[in-house]
Every structure is written in structure tokens, then in C-alpha cells.
Write a protein that holds these residues in place. Structure first.
Motif, PDB file in Angstrom:
ATOM      1  N   GLY A 196      -0.076 -41.414  47.386  1.00 55.03           N
ATOM      2  CA  GLY A 196      -0.890 -40.656  48.186  1.00 55.03           C
ATOM      3  C   GLY A 196      -0.126 -39.794  49.112  1.00 55.03           C
ATOM      4  N   GLU A 197       1.077 -39.925  49.237  1.00 62.07           N
ATOM      5  CA  GLU A 197       1.795 -38.982  50.141  1.00 62.07           C
ATOM      6  C   GLU A 197       1.722 -37.590  49.493  1.00 62.07           C
ATOM      7  N   TYR A 276       8.009 -20.034  46.091  1.00 62.35           N
ATOM      8  CA  TYR A 276       8.744 -21.045  46.782  1.00 62.35           C
ATOM      9  C   TYR A 276      10.190 -21.343  46.222  1.00 62.35           C
ATOM     10  N   SER A 277      10.286 -21.093  45.035  1.00 62.70           N
ATOM     11  CA  SER A 277      11.694 -21.165  44.691  1.00 62.70           C
ATOM     12  C   SER A 277      12.650 -20.311  45.436  1.00 62.70           C
ATOM     13  N   THR A 278      12.258 -19.505  46.213  1.00 62.42           N
ATOM     14  CA  THR A 278      13.081 -18.369  47.199  1.00 62.42           C
ATOM     15  C   THR A 278      12.693 -18.827  48.563  1.00 62.42           C
ATOM     16  N   THR A 279      11.602 -19.022  48.911  1.00 60.46           N
ATOM     17  CA  THR A 279      11.261 -19.467  50.296  1.00 60.46           C
ATOM     18  C   THR A 279      11.492 -20.854  50.930  1.00 60.46           C
ATOM     19  N   ALA A 280      11.550 -21.601  50.176  1.00 60.47           N
ATOM     20  CA  ALA A 280      11.529 -23.013  50.368  1.00 60.47           C
ATOM     21  C   ALA A 280      12.829 -23.635  50.123  1.00 60.47           C
ATOM     22  N   ASN A 281      13.164 -24.845  50.926  1.00 60.64           N
ATOM     23  CA  ASN A 281      14.520 -25.331  50.488  1.00 60.64           C
ATOM     24  C   ASN A 281      14.332 -26.170  49.222  1.00 60.64           C
ATOM     25  N   ARG A 290       9.418 -35.061  40.558  1.00 62.59           N
ATOM     26  CA  ARG A 290       9.871 -36.234  41.271  1.00 62.59           C
ATOM     27  C   ARG A 290       8.640 -37.023  41.598  1.00 62.59           C
ATOM     28  N   ALA A 291       7.379 -36.334  41.702  1.00 59.82           N
ATOM     29  CA  ALA A 291       6.200 -37.295  41.884  1.00 59.82           C
ATOM     30  C   ALA A 291       5.840 -38.002  40.615  1.00 59.82           C
ATOM     31  N   LEU A 297       9.256 -37.916  47.466  1.00 56.84           N
ATOM     32  CA  LEU A 297       9.222 -36.481  47.449  1.00 56.84           C
ATOM     33  C   LEU A 297      10.323 -35.815  48.819  1.00 56.84           C
ATOM     34  N   ALA A 298      10.611 -34.811  48.194  1.00 58.63           N
ATOM     35  CA  ALA A 298      11.725 -33.999  49.321  1.00 58.63           C
ATOM     36  C   ALA A 298      10.947 -33.412  50.175  1.00 58.63           C
ATOM     37  N   PRO A 299      11.087 -33.763  51.737  1.00 62.64           N
ATOM     38  CA  PRO A 299      10.409 -32.679  52.729  1.00 62.64           C
ATOM     39  C   PRO A 299      10.627 -31.228  52.394  1.00 62.64           C
ATOM     40  N   VAL A 300       9.610 -30.567  52.898  1.00 58.42           N
ATOM     41  CA  VAL A 300       9.715 -29.039  52.525  1.00 58.42           C
ATOM     42  C   VAL A 300       9.779 -28.307  53.811  1.00 58.42           C
ATOM     43  N   ARG A 301      10.507 -27.385  53.935  1.00 56.58           N
ATOM     44  CA  ARG A 301      10.643 -26.480  55.231  1.00 56.58           C
ATOM     45  C   ARG A 301      10.962 -25.053  54.568  1.00 56.58           C
ATOM     46  N   GLU A 302      10.555 -23.910  55.314  1.00 55.49           N
ATOM     47  CA  GLU A 302      10.754 -22.627  54.906  1.00 55.49           C
ATOM     48  C   GLU A 302      12.211 -22.328  55.413  1.00 55.49           C
TER      49      GLU A 302
END
Length: 369
Positions: A196-197, A276-281, A290-291, A297-302
Motif C-alpha cells: 500500500g505504499e 518522467y524518464s527525463t524529469t524524474a530521478n 519494482r512494485a 519503491l525508489a523515492p521520486v524527486r524532480e
């Protein structure tokens, strides 16, 4: 089906859109073997897979060889949905049903206590007329079943437009929904794991022009902190209410009066995820896998801002004229090389829009916010 699959296991992937190709590549990069299944061999059937299966006769073999099965596409055929209904996929089919059926999605969103536009269901021209008066013009009228990204719709601005609805009435149920002219489309993808994360990707803007593929761009600094928080809270809330593991996408309408509405919840890996393949880490494709395999899951940042613009075969020559002079462009061709998209990335959105305007490939005046 266990969600603790180590590299070397076989991941079964359904569908043959471009998202399947990206998912195959990502699975290989993570050390997994890939099997694909399509209803039939088509022009963009994935060829990178280790095992390829086509047609009803090979379905059982595909299921038998796969340690876990996922659909990459937002839109699957009804026949495919029926095939996977009994397989207990981690993703399930609830999201697919919501993606395809306006009535199911509206019922889910109401039960989730999120803000949606007023709507009513009708089966005849008379009921449509009554509902339109009750909701107040303008309204949008469309069949409850979408069966694809460009479902039929008619916008009624007054009773004088009712004749336009006749082609949509075939004895089935019709959705009548309030229509807002001056709105901003926002779209967000998230990934939910088996516990549920939920990890949420940055907000993207989306603009559709006629029946063309949508233009997408990032830059959440154009939105207030309150709006960003409301969007993310809603995406997380929906994630807690879906019985699904993997990626899902939530589309919003943000009115010029400051109201935020959920328009749709979409299954699988929508075209929006490409940006997101360009804008996110980390890409959505990797977190989706991964899920499915039980990895954290890897944390996401812009990490930067970007604009995605589709191109067609008539624009390819113009795209290639800029091949050696646009270092901020990444050009992606769909299988078959007759169309694709350009992702232009950098730190300043104003500079990116200006560079795209000067390029002369697109009519930026119809696209730019």
C-alpha cells in the motif's frame, strides 16, 4: 502469485504499444527475462522480448512461463481483459474497468470522496435533455464505454445542440457531465506496491489539440503550494482505495476559479509516463517493475523541467533538420519510425518554449499555456 521475484525470473508483458517496449528494456536492465503476449502480430509487436507469444493458441504457454504478468498499456481489448480476469494479476482488472467505463470510474471516485464534476446517466435524447437542464449548460455527452483514448463526445451549449447527440444514442447508457471551458489539465502518475505504499511523480500539464496526441510539460512552480498538496493528497487517497499493484495515473481539471476536479483514473503506463524518464530521478517503468517483483519503491524527486511534443511522419524532415543543433532535445521514434515525440529539457520553461517556437516544427501558438 508471489511478489518476491529475483532477477532471472520471467516477467510476462501484455500489449504492443510503445510503453511495452520501454518496459521490456527496463526489465532487461534489471536482470529479468521477458515474455510478451499479443492478440495477433501487428506492425509494432515487441521484438526485444526473450519469448514472444501471439494468439489464443499460445496463451496458456505464455501464462505458464511467466512468474508474474503485467499489462503496460492503458487500453486493452475486451477479449484481453476477459483473459486476465481469472489470473489474479497483481494489478487486477479494476483499474482497467474504470479506465474503460465512465460509470464505474465515477462510482469509484464518489466512494473515494474526491471532487468530481456533476454528472448524470441517460439512455435517450429526452433524458439527456432533462439532465442537461438540471446540470446547466454547457455539458459534455459521451458513451459510458470509452474503448480507447479518443472516445466520441459532444459538447452541448444549449438546447439547440441536442440534435448533435443523435449519433451517440444506440440504446446504451450515455454520460451527461458538466463542462468547463476555461480549465487547466493536470496529470499525475503514481506507483503503489503490495503493502500500500505509494510514490507520486511530479505534476504534469497536459493539453490536447483536436484528435492529436497530447502535449505534456512539467513545471509545478506555476501552481500554488496548496494546489500541489491537494493534487498529491488526492492521488495518494486514490492509491489507498485501489486494489492494484503498479502504476496508475490520475487526470485532473483545474478551473480558473480555483476548483480542482478529478477527471479520470487510468490503468497501466499512460503516455504521460514517458516524460518522467527525463524529469524524474527514476522512471515510472522501473518503479512499476519494482512494485511487481517486491523490491522497495525508489523515492521520486524532480530533477529538471521538460516539454513533450509528438510528431508525425510529415514532420520528420523538420525534426531531423535540428538533429545537430538542439542539444536539449531527445528524439524518440515509435516502432516503425513514422512518428514519435521530442522531449526538450532544461531549467527554464520560458527558454524551452522559445526554442520550440523558433524551431518551426509545431504551431506553438496553439500549444503554449
Amino acid at each position: 502469485m508471489s511478489l518476491e521475484l529475483l532477477p532471472g525470473s520471467v516477467i510476462g508483458i501484455l500489449g504492443d504499444r510503445s510503453s511495452s517496449h520501454y518496459l521490456i528494456q527496463t526489465a532487461h536492465n534489471l536482470g529479468y527475462t521477458v515474455a510478451t503476449y499479443t492478440d495477433k502480430i501487428g506492425p509494432i509487436t515487441p521484438s526485444e522480448a526473450d519469448y514472444q507469444f501471439h494468439g489464443a493458441d499460445e496463451w496458456a504457454t505464455f501464462v505458464g512461463i511467466s512468474s508474474v504478468i503485467t499489462y503496460a498499456n492503458t487500453w486493452l481489448t475486451l477479449e484481453m481483459i476477459q483473459k486476465i480476469a481469472d489470473l489474479s494479476l497483481p494489478q487486477g482488472i479494476n483499474l482497467l474497468e474504470m479506465t474503460d467505463d465512465h460509470a464505474i470510474s465515477r462510482a469509484f471516485l464518489e466512494a473515494s470522496s474526491v471532487n468530481i464534476l456533476p454528472y448524470a446517466l441517460a439512455t435517450s435524447l429526452e433524458e439527456i435533455s432533462i439532465n442537461a437542464h438540471q446540470l446547466g449548460y454547457p455539458v459534455v455527452v459521451k458513451p459510458i464505454f470509452k474503448h480507447g483514448p479518443h472516445s466520441s463526445r459532444v459538447i452541448l451549449r444549449g438546447e439547440y445542440d441536442l440534435g448533435l447527440v443523435a449519433p451517440l444514442i444506440d440504446g446504451g447508457t450515455i454520460l451527461v457531465e458538466s463542462w468547463l471551458d476555461d480549465v487547466t489539465e493536470l496529470i499525475v502518475t503514481a506507483v503503489r506496491d503490495a503493502q500500500g505504499e505509494v510514490v507520486i511523480y511530479p505534476i504534469n500539464y497536459r493539453k490536447s489539440v483536436d484528435q492529436l496526441a497530447p502535449v505534456l510539460w512539467s513545471s509545478t512552480d506555476q501552481l500554488s503550494a496548496d494546489v500541489v498538496e491537494a493534487v498529491n493528497d488526492t492521488v495518494a487517497q486514490i492509491g489507498q482505495n485501489i486494489a492494484s499493484v503498479g502504476a496508475y495515473t490520475v487526470a485532473f481539471l483545474y478551473s480558473n476559479t480555483g476548483n480542482l476536479y478529478v477527471r479520470d483514473v487510468l490503468a497501466g503506463l499512460d503516455d504521460n509516463t514517458v516524460l518522467y524518464s527525463t524529469t524524474a530521478n527514476i522512471s515510472v517503468y522501473e518503479n512499476h517493475l519494482r512494485a511487481l517483483v517486491g523490491q522497495a519503491l525508489a523515492p521520486v524527486r524532480e530533477v529538471q523541467q521538460a516539454i513533450l511534443l509528438p510528431f508525425n511522419s510529415a514532420q520528420i524532415d523538420k525534426i531531423q533538420n535540428h538533429w545537430h543543433i538542439k542539444p536539449e532535445w531527445r528524439v524518440f521514434y515509435h516502432p516503425g519510425n513514422q512518428s514519435g515525440y521530442v522531449v526538450s529539457s532544461g531549467r527554464s520553461m520560458d527558454e524551452l518554449w522559445n526554442q520550440l517556437l523558433i524551431a518551426g516544427v509545431w504551431d506553438i501558438s496553439t500549444l503554449q499555456p
